[in-house]
Design a protein around this motif. Sequence first.
Motif, short mmCIF file in Angstrom:
data_model
loop_
_atom_site.label_atom_id
_atom_site.label_comp_id
_atom_site.label_asym_id
_atom_site.label_seq_id
_atom_site.Cartn_x
_atom_site.Cartn_y
_atom_site.Cartn_z
N GLN A 185 -40.86 60.14 113.31
CA GLN A 185 -41.49 59.61 112.10
C GLN A 185 -41.25 58.10 112.00
N GLY A 186 -42.33 57.35 111.82
CA GLY A 186 -42.23 55.91 111.67
C GLY A 186 -42.06 55.14 112.97
N ALA A 187 -42.07 55.84 114.10
CA ALA A 187 -41.89 55.18 115.39
C ALA A 187 -43.12 54.35 115.76
N GLU A 188 -42.89 53.38 116.61
CA GLU A 188 -43.98 52.57 117.12
C GLU A 188 -44.94 53.44 117.93
N VAL A 189 -46.22 53.26 117.73
CA VAL A 189 -47.23 53.99 118.52
C VAL A 189 -47.08 53.58 119.98
N LEU A 190 -47.00 54.56 120.87
CA LEU A 190 -46.72 54.27 122.28
C LEU A 190 -47.77 53.34 122.89
N ALA A 191 -49.03 53.56 122.56
CA ALA A 191 -50.09 52.71 123.10
C ALA A 191 -49.93 51.26 122.65
N ASP A 192 -49.49 51.07 121.40
CA ASP A 192 -49.27 49.71 120.89
C ASP A 192 -48.10 49.05 121.61
N PHE A 193 -47.05 49.83 121.83
CA PHE A 193 -45.88 49.31 122.55
C PHE A 193 -46.26 48.88 123.96
N ILE A 194 -46.96 49.76 124.67
CA ILE A 194 -47.37 49.45 126.04
C ILE A 194 -48.25 48.20 126.07
N PRO B 46 -49.69 57.47 133.89
CA PRO B 46 -50.14 57.62 132.50
C PRO B 46 -48.99 57.45 131.51
N PRO B 47 -49.27 57.07 130.28
CA PRO B 47 -48.24 56.90 129.26
C PRO B 47 -47.36 58.13 129.07
N ALA B 48 -47.93 59.32 129.23
CA ALA B 48 -47.16 60.55 129.04
C ALA B 48 -45.99 60.65 130.02
N GLY B 49 -46.06 59.91 131.13
CA GLY B 49 -45.01 59.98 132.13
C GLY B 49 -43.91 58.93 131.99
N LEU B 50 -44.01 58.10 130.96
CA LEU B 50 -43.07 56.98 130.80
C LEU B 50 -41.61 57.43 130.82
N TYR B 51 -41.31 58.49 130.08
CA TYR B 51 -39.91 58.89 129.94
C TYR B 51 -39.41 59.71 131.12
N ILE C 216 -39.16 48.15 130.71
CA ILE C 216 -39.28 48.24 132.17
C ILE C 216 -40.12 49.45 132.56
N ARG C 217 -39.95 50.57 131.86
CA ARG C 217 -40.79 51.75 132.13
C ARG C 217 -42.27 51.42 131.96
N ALA C 218 -42.60 50.72 130.87
CA ALA C 218 -44.00 50.40 130.60
C ALA C 218 -44.59 49.54 131.70
N ILE C 219 -43.82 48.59 132.20
CA ILE C 219 -44.30 47.69 133.26
C ILE C 219 -44.42 48.43 134.59
N VAL C 220 -43.44 49.26 134.90
CA VAL C 220 -43.50 50.05 136.12
C VAL C 220 -44.69 50.99 136.08
N ALA C 221 -44.87 51.68 134.95
CA ALA C 221 -45.99 52.63 134.83
C ALA C 221 -47.32 51.94 135.03
N ASN D 63 -42.10 67.09 125.16
CA ASN D 63 -43.32 67.70 125.71
C ASN D 63 -44.55 66.80 125.56
N ASP D 64 -44.55 65.96 124.52
CA ASP D 64 -45.72 65.11 124.28
C ASP D 64 -45.28 63.79 123.63
N PRO D 65 -44.69 62.88 124.43
CA PRO D 65 -44.16 61.63 123.87
C PRO D 65 -45.23 60.67 123.36
N VAL D 66 -46.47 60.93 123.70
CA VAL D 66 -47.57 60.07 123.23
C VAL D 66 -47.94 60.41 121.79
N ASN D 67 -48.10 61.70 121.50
CA ASN D 67 -48.60 62.12 120.18
C ASN D 67 -47.52 62.63 119.23
N GLN D 68 -46.38 63.02 119.75
CA GLN D 68 -45.31 63.57 118.91
C GLN D 68 -44.16 62.56 118.79
N ARG D 69 -44.45 61.43 118.19
CA ARG D 69 -43.46 60.36 118.03
C ARG D 69 -42.51 60.69 116.86
#
Length: 201
Positions: free
Chosen positions: A116-125, A164-169, A153-158, A108-114
């Motif tokens: 535990q210990g996962a890479e921050v989505l904004a940093d990854f992008i 928006p990052p929320a749509g990556l997955y 590939i998702r990050a580059i396509v997006a 439901n919220d892949p940006v804020n509900q990572r």
Amino acid sequence: MTETIVDLIRHGEPVGGRRYRGHNIDDPLTEKGWTQMWEAVGDDHPWTQIMTSPLQRCQMFAHRLGERYGIPVAIEPRFKEVGFGAWEGLRHDEVKIDRAHEYRAFVNDPVNQRPQGAEVLADFIKRVTSAYADTVEKYRDQHCLIVAHAGVIRAIVAQTISAPPAGLYRIKISYGGVTRIRHTEAGGVLELLNAKLASRA
């Protein structure tokens, strides 16, 4: 008008089945995974440069392809997959069942509900798109291939389509699928997604 063409191919099926395989999991390809990648490229080899993630499920094929056709290969660490933290190595079904609450929150919220210990989505992008921008600039007016992961590939396509990052997955990237982005003075245009170059001959 000058053009820079970038093809991106996702690695084939890795050993270990469907699981959360971020940059801390370095499984090799299965025999089927190798077949998926060779079938995707066929006899097509228009590239002047191959860039690859450092993980072996990408770089082993990249080097084999480069050797076959005499194309230089460079490893770009920033093209490694996103880090999944506590989910690294877990099977998809394990997470859906044993961590159902976490999984639903992530979907439901892949940006804020990572995880535990996962890479921050904004940093990854940021790391992926900066590597991509450097690649496009360095190989201007050429045709390059990037061997990478679904998340990369998702990050580059997006970024290309201003999603928006929320749509990556919500972007499906298949094993061995080829994505093509054509860059002109007007910017990048997504031309192919999950294609097989061999079938376009």
